[in-house]
Design a protein around this motif. Sequence first.
Motif, mmCIF file in Angstrom:
data_model
loop_
_atom_site.group_PDB
_atom_site.id
_atom_site.type_symbol
_atom_site.label_atom_id
_atom_site.label_comp_id
_atom_site.label_asym_id
_atom_site.label_seq_id
_atom_site.Cartn_x
_atom_site.Cartn_y
_atom_site.Cartn_z
ATOM 1 N N ALA A 195 0.918 -1.874 0.298
ATOM 2 C CA ALA A 195 -0.172 0.414 -0.435
ATOM 3 C C ALA A 195 1.068 1.143 0.407
ATOM 4 N N GLU A 196 0.897 2.112 -0.970
ATOM 5 C CA GLU A 196 1.403 3.545 -1.171
ATOM 6 C C GLU A 196 1.731 4.395 0.529
ATOM 7 N N ASN A 197 0.817 4.490 0.425
ATOM 8 C CA ASN A 197 -0.465 5.270 1.541
ATOM 9 C C ASN A 197 -1.273 4.995 2.689
ATOM 10 N N GLU A 198 -1.740 3.701 2.342
ATOM 11 C CA GLU A 198 -3.055 3.246 3.374
ATOM 12 C C GLU A 198 -2.687 2.353 4.501
ATOM 13 N N MET A 199 -1.908 2.374 4.758
ATOM 14 C CA MET A 199 -1.087 1.753 6.354
ATOM 15 C C MET A 199 -0.169 2.246 7.221
ATOM 16 N N LYS A 200 -0.208 3.689 6.765
ATOM 17 C CA LYS A 200 0.619 4.728 6.998
ATOM 18 C C LYS A 200 -0.175 4.964 8.676
ATOM 19 N N TRP A 201 0.254 5.587 9.825
ATOM 20 C CA TRP A 201 -0.192 5.571 11.036
ATOM 21 C C TRP A 201 -0.838 6.630 10.612
ATOM 22 N N GLY A 220 3.653 -4.714 4.012
ATOM 23 C CA GLY A 220 3.094 -3.753 4.891
ATOM 24 C C GLY A 220 4.174 -2.385 4.999
ATOM 25 N N HIS A 221 3.151 -1.448 5.279
ATOM 26 C CA HIS A 221 4.236 -0.601 4.863
ATOM 27 C C HIS A 221 3.317 0.482 5.128
ATOM 28 N N ALA A 222 3.471 1.544 6.475
ATOM 29 C CA ALA A 222 4.747 0.649 7.996
ATOM 30 C C ALA A 222 4.045 1.256 8.463
ATOM 31 N N LEU A 244 5.840 2.401 12.110
ATOM 32 C CA LEU A 244 6.545 3.018 12.718
ATOM 33 C C LEU A 244 7.166 4.431 11.938
ATOM 34 N N TRP A 245 7.228 5.497 11.448
ATOM 35 C CA TRP A 245 8.293 6.316 10.508
ATOM 36 C C TRP A 245 7.909 7.964 10.879
ATOM 37 N N TYR A 246 9.017 8.858 10.962
ATOM 38 C CA TYR A 246 8.853 9.788 11.570
ATOM 39 C C TYR A 246 7.924 10.776 10.429
ATOM 40 N N GLN A 247 7.837 10.039 9.362
ATOM 41 C CA GLN A 247 6.750 11.487 7.979
ATOM 42 C C GLN A 247 5.461 10.472 8.254
ATOM 43 N N GLN A 248 4.618 11.560 8.173
ATOM 44 C CA GLN A 248 3.112 11.280 8.105
ATOM 45 C C GLN A 248 2.836 10.331 9.563
ATOM 46 N N GLU A 249 3.261 11.116 10.661
ATOM 47 C CA GLU A 249 2.855 10.288 11.643
ATOM 48 C C GLU A 249 1.485 11.403 11.976
ATOM 49 N N PHE A 253 15.890 -2.625 1.039
ATOM 50 C CA PHE A 253 16.639 -1.090 0.088
ATOM 51 C C PHE A 253 15.491 -0.393 -0.620
ATOM 52 N N GLN A 254 14.897 0.756 -0.147
ATOM 53 C CA GLN A 254 14.275 1.360 -1.287
ATOM 54 C C GLN A 254 14.595 1.554 -3.151
ATOM 55 N N SER A 255 15.631 1.831 -2.832
ATOM 56 C CA SER A 255 16.028 1.790 -4.071
ATOM 57 C C SER A 255 15.547 3.088 -4.981
ATOM 58 N N HIS A 256 15.093 4.035 -4.284
ATOM 59 C CA HIS A 256 15.269 5.221 -5.380
ATOM 60 C C HIS A 256 16.195 5.796 -5.791
ATOM 61 N N LEU A 257 16.030 5.457 -7.327
ATOM 62 C CA LEU A 257 18.081 5.402 -7.873
ATOM 63 C C LEU A 257 17.592 6.806 -9.111
ATOM 64 N N THR A 291 12.765 -2.917 -2.169
ATOM 65 C CA THR A 291 11.095 -2.760 -1.825
ATOM 66 C C THR A 291 10.584 -1.464 -1.941
ATOM 67 N N GLU A 292 11.238 -0.444 -2.341
ATOM 68 C CA GLU A 292 10.366 0.829 -3.588
ATOM 69 C C GLU A 292 10.844 1.266 -4.735
ATOM 70 N N LEU A 293 11.597 0.876 -5.541
ATOM 71 C CA LEU A 293 12.631 1.015 -6.876
ATOM 72 C C LEU A 293 11.570 1.815 -7.733
ATOM 73 N N SER A 314 3.802 7.630 -10.260
ATOM 74 C CA SER A 314 4.912 8.070 -9.307
ATOM 75 C C SER A 314 5.076 9.183 -8.857
ATOM 76 N N TRP A 315 5.776 8.992 -7.703
ATOM 77 C CA TRP A 315 5.620 10.536 -6.781
ATOM 78 C C TRP A 315 7.000 11.456 -6.984
ATOM 79 N N ARG A 316 7.086 10.703 -7.783
ATOM 80 C CA ARG A 316 8.825 11.534 -8.787
ATOM 81 C C ARG A 316 8.484 12.073 -10.103
HETATM 82 O O1 G3I Z 1 -4.870 11.973 -1.064
HETATM 83 C C1 G3I Z 1 -4.431 13.440 -0.039
HETATM 84 C C2 G3I Z 1 -5.676 14.444 -1.044
HETATM 85 O O2 G3I Z 1 -6.679 14.042 0.035
HETATM 86 C C3 G3I Z 1 -5.096 15.614 -0.552
HETATM 87 O O3 G3I Z 1 -5.769 16.260 -0.924
HETATM 88 C C4 G3I Z 1 -4.038 15.620 -1.053
HETATM 89 C C5 G3I Z 1 -3.151 17.315 -0.771
HETATM 90 O O4 G3I Z 1 -2.210 17.362 -0.032
HETATM 91 O O5 G3I Z 1 -2.845 15.105 -0.207
HETATM 92 C C6 G3I Z 1 -3.409 13.811 -0.737
HETATM 93 O O6 G3I Z 1 -2.419 12.939 0.133
HETATM 94 C C7 G3I Z 1 -1.481 12.729 -0.048
HETATM 95 C C8 G3I Z 1 -0.770 11.725 -0.711
HETATM 96 O O7 G3I Z 1 0.441 11.212 -1.081
HETATM 97 C C9 G3I Z 1 -1.432 10.921 -1.799
HETATM 98 O O8 G3I Z 1 -1.423 11.700 -3.235
HETATM 99 C C10 G3I Z 1 -0.063 13.230 0.718
HETATM 100 O O9 G3I Z 1 -0.256 14.660 0.723
HETATM 101 C C11 G3I Z 1 1.659 12.947 0.649
HETATM 102 O O10 G3I Z 1 2.263 13.148 1.422
HETATM 103 C C12 G3I Z 1 1.470 11.337 -0.337
HETATM 104 O O11 G3I Z 1 2.259 11.325 -0.279
HETATM 105 C C13 G3I Z 1 3.234 9.915 -0.556
HETATM 106 C C14 G3I Z 1 4.517 10.457 0.043
HETATM 107 O O12 G3I Z 1 5.481 8.977 0.755
HETATM 108 C C15 G3I Z 1 4.000 10.870 2.240
HETATM 109 O O13 G3I Z 1 3.897 9.923 2.925
HETATM 110 C C16 G3I Z 1 3.724 9.216 -1.269
HETATM 111 O O14 G3I Z 1 2.462 9.195 -2.467
HETATM 112 C C17 G3I Z 1 3.976 7.942 -1.529
HETATM 113 O O15 G3I Z 1 4.660 7.702 -3.315
HETATM 114 C C18 G3I Z 1 5.284 8.458 -0.403
HETATM 115 O O16 G3I Z 1 6.173 7.055 -0.300
HETATM 116 C C19 G3I Z 1 7.485 7.258 0.447
HETATM 117 C C20 G3I Z 1 7.553 5.770 1.423
HETATM 118 O O17 G3I Z 1 6.758 5.245 1.800
HETATM 119 C C21 G3I Z 1 8.695 5.581 2.415
HETATM 120 N N1 G3I Z 1 9.996 5.807 1.344
HETATM 121 C C22 G3I Z 1 9.865 7.245 0.330
HETATM 122 C C23 G3I Z 1 8.090 7.254 -0.531
HETATM 123 C C24 G3I Z 1 8.242 8.236 -1.496
HETATM 124 O O18 G3I Z 1 8.745 9.778 -0.461
#
Ligand code: G3I
Length: 300
Positions: free
Chosen positions: A42-48, A79-81, A83-88, A202-206, A231-233, A270-272
């Motif tokens: 899950a790209e975001n859905e199982m985060k804290w 499962g991801h993740a 505990l992480w300091y981001q997305q608390e 190893f996330q491997s964002h290269l 894990t995140e190539l 992609s997030w990139r």
């Molecule tokens: O879904 C909401 C939306 O409702 C809202 O209007 C919008 C405005 O900010 O945000 C949307 O949520 C975003 C979410 O992605 C879904 O698109 C968040 O702001 C944004 O912060 C979030 O970014 C994610 C990021 O982790 C932070 O959690 C990326 O999709 C995701 O690809 C990225 O993944 C991380 C791994 O978990 C850990 N390793 C690094 C990797 C890349 O940063």
Amino acid sequence: ASTLGAAAAQSGRYFGAAVAASKLGDSTYVNILNREFNMVTAENEMKWDATEPNRGQFNYSSGDRILNQATGNGKRMRGHALLWYQQEPGWAQRMEGSDLRQAMMNHVTQVATHYKGKIYAWDVVNEAFADGGSGGRRDSNLQRTGNDWIEAAFRAARAADPAAKLCYNDYNTDGVNAKSTGIYNMVRDFKARGVPIDCVGFQSHLSGNPPGDYQANLQRFADLGVEVQITELDISGSNQANAYAAVTRACLAVARCAGITTWGIRDTDSWRTGENPLLFDGNGNKKAAYTSVLDALNSA
Ligand code: G3I
């Protein structure tokens, strides 16, 4: 074999993708997912912030949708993740000390219990080490609860779901460097003291080729007796297809490298943004990088 998942399975490995619940209604996306991949993160859905938006109030709806999509089609899940300091969630960001420690461990226990028996491997702790040359921990409110927070999290996860493999996951750990060595030393210490850890991600964002010691770095962790997972190539740059093949061959050359997950499916997922770092273009067509990964898997 003619798909990534089947080709990886020839050597007992998996090939996965990060999936967003919001895209499960997109038939192009779901068709590629179902055809090519046999592991899902899950790209975001199982985060804290997603699973415990208010303290003690859990929401598994989006995570469960992805889990059901995956398991209903014979795929396993990472499962991801936990505990992480981001997305608390905001409430946790405002906490510290023993109160936060208690909330952290409760979070680990609750989420791992909800998904008990359904997760192949959990990223129990994500990105807890600092970038740069220190080789030490990253400062965060999690870290300030005490240096033992990572092992406490792994013990809580093991107690909640004994069947799940428990991973530590991080980025910029692709070669032998200060950060990866700091993590290596932690894993070696955990193994020596019986702290339950099974895998390192190893996330491997290269950008272009992996470092020349990518395989050697995977191997030194594997030699500690843990599984290693890519894990995140995702890979940007004009040398993309070759770089993807190099990563694939490195995993295949390490017996304990269990599989590869790309961080999304199509470039547009992609997030990139704008870097086109994935294996399928925005229309869902296979790119040259796809073919080079498939060929590498098939020649193992
Ligand atoms: O879904 C909401 C939306 O409702 C809202 O209007 C919008 C405005 O900010 O945000 C949307 O949520 C975003 C979410 O992605 C879904 O698109 C968040 O702001 C944004 O912060 C979030 O970014 C994610 C990021 O982790 C932070 O959690 C990326 O999709 C995701 O690809 C990225 O993944 C991380 C791994 O978990 C850990 N390793 C690094 C990797 C890349 O940063």
